[in-house]
Design a protein around this motif. Structure first.
Motif: not given
Length: 142
Positions: A44-54, A83-92
């Motif tokens: 890995a070169r970065d850390v990809d995380v996906a999140v979902l809010g309320a 190098g942490v990248d965050v993806l908002d699942l609701a907006a993806a």
């Protein structure tokens, strides 16, 4: 600090409850690790995380997005890696949601079954919209 060590710290924080505290602080109900960090942390070169809010307040309404800037700051502090990248699942897009949930590692789940339900919904949406992506590609190549 490299991405592999950062993934290790993230998984450790997921196991000892620190990551749940971070998620709760920023309004995150679901947090997953995806991409190369989930498949092969050593490469890995970065850390990809996906999140979902309320959850949304009612049918047809969009739920509020979590505070992504605050979350990223805490994840950088937690992992010692910027190098942490965050993806908002609701907006993806359907493709991004599918990639972020299929083959992902669950880190935080606010309610039992949330991850599985979101995985199934993402897969269904991805396959149901395949014809639109194919039509777009045909149109762009014409």
């Amino acid at each position: 600090m490299d991405a592999s060590a950062a993934v290790g710290r993230l998984l450790e924080a997921g196991g000892d409850g620190r990551l749940e505290e971070v998620a709760a602080r920023w309004g995150v109900r679901l947090l997953t690790l995806f991409g190369s960090g989930a498949r092969d942390p050593a490469r890995a070169r970065d850390v990809d995380v996906a999140v979902l809010g309320a959850p949304p307040p009612g049918p047809g309404a969009a739920g509020p997005s979590p505070d992504l800037l605050g979350l990223v700051g805490d994840l950088v502090d937690l992992t010692g890696f910027d190098g942490v990248d965050v993806l908002d699942l609701a907006a993806a897009s359907p493709t991004a949601r599918h990639r972020a949930l299929t083959g992902a590692r669950l880190l935080v789940e606010a309610e039992p079954g949330l991850f599985a339900r979101r995985q199934m919904a993402a897969a269904l949406e991805f396959y149901e919209t395949a014809w639109m992506r194919a039509a777009d590609l045909r149109r762009m190549s014409a």
